[in-house]
Scaffold this active site. Structure first.
Site, PDB file in Angstrom:
ATOM      1  N   LYS A 121      55.564 110.178  53.436  1.00 34.63           N
ATOM      2  CA  LYS A 121      54.266 110.417  54.048  1.00 34.63           C
ATOM      3  C   LYS A 121      53.335 109.223  53.830  1.00 34.63           C
ATOM      4  O   LYS A 121      52.666 108.771  54.765  1.00 34.63           O
ATOM      5  CB  LYS A 121      53.652 111.676  53.428  1.00 34.63           C
ATOM      6  CG  LYS A 121      52.818 112.403  54.413  1.00 34.63           C
ATOM      7  CD  LYS A 121      52.433 113.773  53.994  1.00 34.63           C
ATOM      8  CE  LYS A 121      51.301 114.192  54.906  1.00 34.63           C
ATOM      9  NZ  LYS A 121      50.278 114.939  54.212  1.00 34.63           N
ATOM     10  N   LYS A 200      64.155  97.639  39.823  1.00 35.74           N
ATOM     11  CA  LYS A 200      65.184  98.671  39.700  1.00 35.74           C
ATOM     12  C   LYS A 200      66.271  98.430  40.764  1.00 35.74           C
ATOM     13  O   LYS A 200      65.950  98.173  41.931  1.00 35.74           O
ATOM     14  CB  LYS A 200      64.529 100.038  39.925  1.00 35.74           C
ATOM     15  CG  LYS A 200      65.513 101.165  39.896  1.00 35.74           C
ATOM     16  CD  LYS A 200      64.890 102.476  40.371  1.00 35.74           C
ATOM     17  CE  LYS A 200      65.926 103.564  40.336  1.00 35.74           C
ATOM     18  NZ  LYS A 200      66.237 104.327  41.447  1.00 35.74           N
ATOM     19  N   LYS A 203      69.895 100.889  46.482  1.00 39.27           N
ATOM     20  CA  LYS A 203      70.349 100.582  47.846  1.00 39.27           C
ATOM     21  C   LYS A 203      69.157 100.257  48.732  1.00 39.27           C
ATOM     22  O   LYS A 203      69.210  99.385  49.586  1.00 39.27           O
ATOM     23  CB  LYS A 203      71.053 101.806  48.451  1.00 39.27           C
ATOM     24  CG  LYS A 203      72.448 102.027  47.963  1.00 39.27           C
ATOM     25  CD  LYS A 203      72.837 103.493  48.137  1.00 39.27           C
ATOM     26  CE  LYS A 203      73.523 104.017  46.902  1.00 39.27           C
ATOM     27  NZ  LYS A 203      73.432 105.473  46.747  1.00 39.27           N
TER      28      LYS A 203
HETATM   29  P1  ADP Z   1      69.845 104.425  45.142  1.00 36.15           P
HETATM   30  O1  ADP Z   1      68.488 104.213  44.512  1.00 36.15           O
HETATM   31  O2  ADP Z   1      70.626 103.182  45.167  1.00 36.15           O
HETATM   32  O3  ADP Z   1      69.752 105.080  46.506  1.00 36.15           O
HETATM   33  P2  ADP Z   1      70.706 107.021  44.299  1.00 36.15           P
HETATM   34  O4  ADP Z   1      69.302 107.534  44.456  1.00 36.15           O
HETATM   35  O5  ADP Z   1      71.730 107.427  45.284  1.00 36.15           O
HETATM   36  O6  ADP Z   1      70.632 105.425  44.201  1.00 36.15           O
HETATM   37  O7  ADP Z   1      71.194 107.376  42.826  1.00 36.15           O
HETATM   38  C1  ADP Z   1      72.406 107.996  42.461  1.00 36.15           C
HETATM   39  C2  ADP Z   1      72.409 108.197  40.972  1.00 36.15           C
HETATM   40  O8  ADP Z   1      72.381 106.928  40.296  1.00 36.15           O
HETATM   41  C3  ADP Z   1      71.181 108.965  40.462  1.00 36.15           C
HETATM   42  O9  ADP Z   1      71.542 109.781  39.347  1.00 36.15           O
HETATM   43  C4  ADP Z   1      70.253 107.862  40.035  1.00 36.15           C
HETATM   44  O10 ADP Z   1      69.306 108.269  39.099  1.00 36.15           O
HETATM   45  C5  ADP Z   1      71.225 106.831  39.475  1.00 36.15           C
HETATM   46  N1  ADP Z   1      70.670 105.484  39.641  1.00 36.15           N
HETATM   47  C6  ADP Z   1      70.434 104.845  40.807  1.00 36.15           C
HETATM   48  N2  ADP Z   1      69.923 103.621  40.606  1.00 36.15           N
HETATM   49  C7  ADP Z   1      69.805 103.488  39.265  1.00 36.15           C
HETATM   50  C8  ADP Z   1      69.321 102.437  38.415  1.00 36.15           C
HETATM   51  N3  ADP Z   1      68.887 101.287  38.898  1.00 36.15           N
HETATM   52  N4  ADP Z   1      69.345 102.645  37.079  1.00 36.15           N
HETATM   53  C9  ADP Z   1      69.828 103.799  36.559  1.00 36.15           C
HETATM   54  N5  ADP Z   1      70.292 104.821  37.309  1.00 36.15           N
HETATM   55  C10 ADP Z   1      70.275 104.683  38.640  1.00 36.15           C
END
Ligand code: ADP
Ligand code: TRP
Length: 332
Positions: A121, A200, A203
């Site tokens: 949003k 961080k 993707k």
């Molecule tokens: P993205 O941010 O790449 O789309 P997702 O949201 O699909 O990643 O995350 C999938 C899992 O990996 C979740 O449990 C998320 O908390 C963990 N995760 C994603 N990126 C990180 C990161 N940079 N550090 C630690 N955990 C992460």
């Protein structure tokens, strides 16, 4: 029907991963690796959250590929289908069914505060779908239906687990004790894995290092890690450097100290450090890459694992659905 998956007396762990892109170091260190190690100690449920992906992935062939990618990734990383109930969310229709029931208990105001919706949003997205708005309720069902003791997730998912907890409490107060209140489990040391630009890894930021990328691509991603402009011959502070931080996730104390010394001594460039990082990542993932190639040549096995996993998950899901239907008055 009773939950015959519950035989071990062990505590139950449950988590899901959304198929939206290639698995990266953040997913691995923050989620997937823990899921695999926990299967030895816990009664374990891991699923592919493909219904959640539908809020954003609109191309069927892409979705199909991403689902199978995650299945291959997990099995290659050591997820053992004899120890973990490993399944696809969409194979267990109770997820969608119970979402309706919890929807009828969920205040809109609660979902208006959920971060995925709020962010969309704030960005001025005009086509926010109801699925994205309702995302936390589906996730609450994913969790509550299996009555886990802990839910390992990254920091970004904490709010969703809290919503699940609130909804469980609300349901129990209104209809009697059915759901267990879940607890998020967020390992601190890898709470936020940094990406190639120091933010961080995600993707959505295009700063990932993909754990199963072809070697050439992996090299390109690692060579692209952002560093400062300190000349090669000058001493460098390892603690301020992204390459060193990424290396630290995999190196032993000794290896870390040795690299830190090289940085501080000078005459050691970031390019050299990147080569060490690439070698380390390749070494770490070598057995997993080999296993993944093997599995790719045996997709029938992968489909069979998911089919059997769904069968086991459905035993628990249908038992809890029955409890919920009775509790709310849908069983006549
Ligand atoms: P993205 O941010 O790449 O789309 P997702 O949201 O699909 O990643 O995350 C999938 C899992 O990996 C979740 O449990 C998320 O908390 C963990 N995760 C994603 N990126 C990180 C990161 N940079 N550090 C630690 N955990 C992460
Ligand atoms: N929303 C989670 C993510 O983006 C994926 C997910 C869906 C999940 N359902 C879940 C995680 C249930 C834990 C428990 O990473």
């Amino acid at each position: 029907m009773t939950d015959t998956n519950k035989t071990s007396g062990k505590k139950r762990v449950l988590s899901g991963v959304k198929p939206t892109g290639k698995a990266h170091l953040g997913n691995y260190l923050g989620a997937m690796r823990n899921h695999v190690t926990m299967q030895d100690e816990y009664d374990s449920f891991i699923f592919i959250a493909d219904l959640h992906s539908l809020t954003t992935v609109k191309e069927p062939h892409v979705l199909r590929e991403l689902i199978l990618d995650i299945a291959l990734d997990y099995l290659a990383l050591g997820l053992n289908p004899d120890k973990t109930v490993f399944f696809r969310q969409s194979d267990v229709h109770e997820h969608a069914e119970l979402t309706w029931i919890l929807n009828c208990l969920t205040p809109m105001s609660m979902l208006e505060l959920a971060h995925a919706y709020k962010d969309a949003k704030a960005k001025g997205d005009r086509e926010i779908n109801v699925g994205l708005f309702d995302y936390p309720v589906l996730m609450a069902v994913d969790i509550l239906m299996y009555k886990p003791d802990i839910v390992p997730v990254g920091k970004d998912q904490k709010q969703h687990v809290e919503i699940a907890r609130d909804l469980a409490g609300k349901f129990n107060r209104l209809y009697g004790e059915v759901f267990k209140l879940p607890k998020p489990y967020i390992p601190e040391e890898v709470a936020v894995v940094i990406g190639t630009d120091g933010q961080k890894m995600s993707k959505s930021y295009g700063n990932t290092i993909e754990i199963f990328a072809p070697e050439k691509q992996l090299k390109k991603q690692i060579m692209g890690v952002v560093t400062d402009s300190t000349p090669l011959e000058e001493p460098k502070d390892p603690l301020k450097d992204n390459v060193y931080k990424l290396y630290s996730y995999f190196a032993t104390e000794e290896e870390k100290n040795s690299l830190a010394e090289k940085y501080r001594a000078g005459g050691f460039g970031y390019g050299d450090a990147k080569k060490l990082l690439l070698a380390k990542v390749l070494e770490h993932f070598k057995p997993f890459r080999e296993k993944r190639e093997e599995l790719k040549n045996n997709m029938d096995y992968v489909h069979e694992v998911l089919r059997k996993g769904a069968e086991k998950a459905r035993i628990t899901a249908s038992a809890v659905k029955k409890e919920v239907f009775e509790a709310v008055g849908l069983n006549i």
